[in-house]
Motif scaffolding. Structure first.
Motif, short mmCIF file in Angstrom:
data_model
loop_
_atom_site.label_atom_id
_atom_site.label_comp_id
_atom_site.label_asym_id
_atom_site.label_seq_id
_atom_site.Cartn_x
_atom_site.Cartn_y
_atom_site.Cartn_z
N ALA A 1 0.82 -1.21 0.00
CA ALA A 1 0.00 0.00 0.00
C ALA A 1 0.85 1.26 0.00
CB ALA A 1 -0.93 0.00 1.21
N ILE A 2 2.13 1.14 0.41
CA ILE A 2 3.00 2.32 0.45
C ILE A 2 4.16 2.19 -0.53
CG2 ILE A 2 2.31 2.87 2.82
CD1 ILE A 2 5.03 1.78 3.77
N ARG A 3 3.93 1.38 -1.60
CA ARG A 3 4.84 1.30 -2.75
C ARG A 3 6.11 0.49 -2.48
NH1 ARG A 3 3.52 4.73 -6.87
NH2 ARG A 3 5.68 4.83 -7.58
N PHE A 4 5.98 -0.57 -1.68
CA PHE A 4 7.07 -1.54 -1.50
C PHE A 4 6.50 -2.93 -1.74
CE2 PHE A 4 8.47 2.08 0.90
CZ PHE A 4 9.86 2.09 0.79
N SER A 5 7.39 -3.87 -2.08
CA SER A 5 6.92 -5.24 -2.26
C SER A 5 8.07 -6.22 -2.01
CB SER A 5 6.35 -5.43 -3.68
OG SER A 5 5.67 -6.67 -3.77
N THR A 6 7.75 -7.51 -2.12
CA THR A 6 8.74 -8.55 -1.90
C THR A 6 9.77 -8.54 -3.02
OG1 THR A 6 7.21 -10.09 -2.96
CG2 THR A 6 7.22 -10.04 -0.55
N GLU A 7 10.89 -9.21 -2.79
CA GLU A 7 12.02 -9.08 -3.70
C GLU A 7 11.76 -9.73 -5.06
OE1 GLU A 7 16.01 -8.59 -1.82
OE2 GLU A 7 15.22 -10.14 -0.52
N CYS A 8 12.51 -9.29 -6.04
CA CYS A 8 12.32 -9.68 -7.44
C CYS A 8 12.31 -11.20 -7.59
CB CYS A 8 13.43 -9.08 -8.28
SG CYS A 8 13.39 -9.56 -10.02
N LEU A 9 11.17 -11.74 -8.02
CA LEU A 9 11.00 -13.17 -8.26
C LEU A 9 11.37 -14.01 -7.04
CD1 LEU A 9 12.44 -13.31 -11.90
CD2 LEU A 9 10.07 -12.97 -11.18
N GLY A 10 11.27 -13.39 -5.85
CA GLY A 10 11.54 -14.10 -4.61
C GLY A 10 13.00 -14.37 -4.34
N GLN A 11 13.88 -13.74 -5.12
CA GLN A 11 15.31 -14.00 -4.99
C GLN A 11 15.98 -12.92 -4.14
OE1 GLN A 11 16.69 -16.92 -6.31
NE2 GLN A 11 14.49 -17.23 -6.61
N VAL B 1 11.88 -10.12 7.01
CA VAL B 1 11.76 -10.03 5.55
C VAL B 1 12.43 -8.74 5.11
CG1 VAL B 1 9.54 -8.78 5.57
CG2 VAL B 1 10.09 -10.28 3.62
N GLU B 2 12.80 -8.68 3.85
CA GLU B 2 13.33 -7.45 3.25
C GLU B 2 12.41 -7.06 2.10
OE1 GLU B 2 17.52 -5.73 1.31
OE2 GLU B 2 17.47 -7.66 2.34
N LEU B 3 12.02 -5.80 2.07
CA LEU B 3 11.07 -5.32 1.07
C LEU B 3 11.69 -4.15 0.31
CD1 LEU B 3 7.93 -5.50 3.35
CD2 LEU B 3 8.53 -7.08 1.51
N ARG B 4 11.35 -4.06 -0.97
CA ARG B 4 11.97 -3.06 -1.83
C ARG B 4 10.92 -2.18 -2.51
NH1 ARG B 4 17.30 -4.10 -2.36
NH2 ARG B 4 18.00 -6.19 -1.71
N GLU B 5 11.35 -1.00 -2.89
CA GLU B 5 10.50 -0.08 -3.64
C GLU B 5 10.01 -0.76 -4.91
OE1 GLU B 5 10.83 4.53 -5.33
OE2 GLU B 5 12.55 3.56 -4.35
N ASP B 6 8.70 -0.62 -5.20
CA ASP B 6 8.17 -1.34 -6.36
C ASP B 6 7.77 -0.44 -7.52
OD1 ASP B 6 5.69 -0.22 -5.74
OD2 ASP B 6 4.85 -2.08 -4.94
N PHE B 7 7.97 0.86 -7.40
CA PHE B 7 7.72 1.82 -8.49
C PHE B 7 6.30 1.67 -9.05
CE2 PHE B 7 12.30 1.15 -8.32
CZ PHE B 7 12.76 2.45 -8.22
N GLY B 8 5.36 1.34 -8.17
CA GLY B 8 3.96 1.25 -8.58
C GLY B 8 3.54 -0.08 -9.15
N ASP B 9 4.46 -1.04 -9.23
CA ASP B 9 4.13 -2.38 -9.74
C ASP B 9 4.51 -3.41 -8.69
OD1 ASP B 9 3.90 -4.84 -10.96
OD2 ASP B 9 4.92 -4.26 -12.81
N ALA C 1 3.75 6.76 3.40
CA ALA C 1 2.83 6.11 4.34
C ALA C 1 1.78 7.04 4.91
CB ALA C 1 3.63 5.48 5.48
N LEU C 2 2.10 8.31 5.08
CA LEU C 2 1.20 9.23 5.79
C LEU C 2 -0.17 9.35 5.14
CD1 LEU C 2 3.59 12.17 6.76
CD2 LEU C 2 2.49 10.54 8.30
N GLY C 3 -1.18 9.45 5.97
CA GLY C 3 -2.54 9.62 5.49
C GLY C 3 -3.21 8.29 5.21
N THR C 4 -4.03 8.25 4.17
CA THR C 4 -4.79 7.05 3.83
C THR C 4 -4.21 6.39 2.59
OG1 THR C 4 -6.82 8.00 4.75
CG2 THR C 4 -7.07 6.16 3.23
N THR C 5 -3.94 5.08 2.70
CA THR C 5 -3.44 4.28 1.59
C THR C 5 -4.23 2.98 1.56
OG1 THR C 5 -1.73 3.31 3.01
CG2 THR C 5 -1.10 5.25 1.71
N SER C 6 -4.09 2.22 0.49
CA SER C 6 -4.83 0.96 0.42
C SER C 6 -4.16 0.00 -0.53
CB SER C 6 -6.28 1.19 -0.02
OG SER C 6 -6.33 1.72 -1.32
N PHE C 7 -4.40 -1.30 -0.28
CA PHE C 7 -3.98 -2.35 -1.20
C PHE C 7 -4.75 -3.61 -0.86
CE2 PHE C 7 -1.52 -5.90 -2.81
CZ PHE C 7 -1.19 -5.46 -4.09
N GLY C 8 -5.10 -4.38 -1.90
CA GLY C 8 -5.75 -5.66 -1.69
C GLY C 8 -7.06 -5.58 -0.94
#
Length: 225
Positions: A76-86, A107-115, A178-185
């Protein structure tokens, strides 16, 4: 009447003693790791540590603090799991002063640039923001809070080293997202922030890569709407 009274008393005692960890977990934002032998720097394995510069409060909605919950919030704040789980590189560890001693990152999470599906592959190539998560849940300090080591890194050609001022920059970018209202899923979040001094010492002493920080830790309280 007597039996009813006994039932009420027993029920009250049960509610107090049956779930002590959950009661304690919701009692505080976090416990200061330093006061019980821990550190606000993780162990990066190179003689230095990365600052734990963002804390997601133990008073956040409980679902946010689970493994699945924090990953959904991250998306919801533009991060996700690592590329192809690697994952490249060894995990880092942190001692949060909770009686568990040094524990590897959750876990380690990375910027996902909106994807959220493939965006972290781009981060792995061109660099960007990322964070490691450590959970404070040991027997002596069970806040349930999540301590984040956030930093902005260079691209792959620079072996993902931290950019100049990258700890402060990474923290600020994450908080701004993160600040304010965000959403995902299908889950909507409201996040409020407070800056805290006195947990991290400003400067570069003990900090990985010798990169100085301003000594600010940002506390986030995340509520599911």
């Amino acid at each position: 009447m007597f039996l009813a009274h006994i039932a009420v008393v027993f029920g009250a005692l049960y509610s107090v003693y049956a779930f002590p960890s959950s009661v304690q977990k919701r009692a505080v934002d976090f416990f200061n790791p330093v006061t019980t032998g821990g550190s606000m720097l993780d162990n990066a394995g190179s003689g230095g540590g990365e600052p734990l510069n963002v804390i997601i409060s133990g008073l956040s909605s409980p679902a946010v603090l689970t493994d699945d919950g924090i990953i959904n919030y991250a998306k919801a704040i533009r991060f996700s799991t690592e590329c192809l789980g690697q994952h490249l590189g060894d995990p880092q560890s942190a001692n949060l002063g909770d009686g568990n001693g040094p524990v590897n990152q959750t876990v380690e999470l990375r910027e996902d640039f909106g994807d959220p599906n493939l965006g972290t592959c781009l981060e792995s190539l061109i660099g960007g923001n990322h964070f490691r998560i450590f959970r404070q849940n040991g027997p002596t300090a069970n806040s349930g809070a999540l301590f984040l080591a956030v930093s902005k890194e260079e691209d792959l050609s620079q072996q993902h080293t931290i950019v100049p001022d990258g700890y402060n920059i990474g923290r600020n970018e994450l908080v701004n997202n993160a600040l304010g209202t965000t959403s995902f899923g299908g889950v909507s979040y409201t996040t409020v922030a407070k800056n805290i001094t006195g947990l991290l010492a400003p400067g570069s002493t003990g900090v990985n890569h010798g990169i100085a920080t301003d000594g600010i830790t940002t506390l986030l309280v995340v509520t599911i709407n």
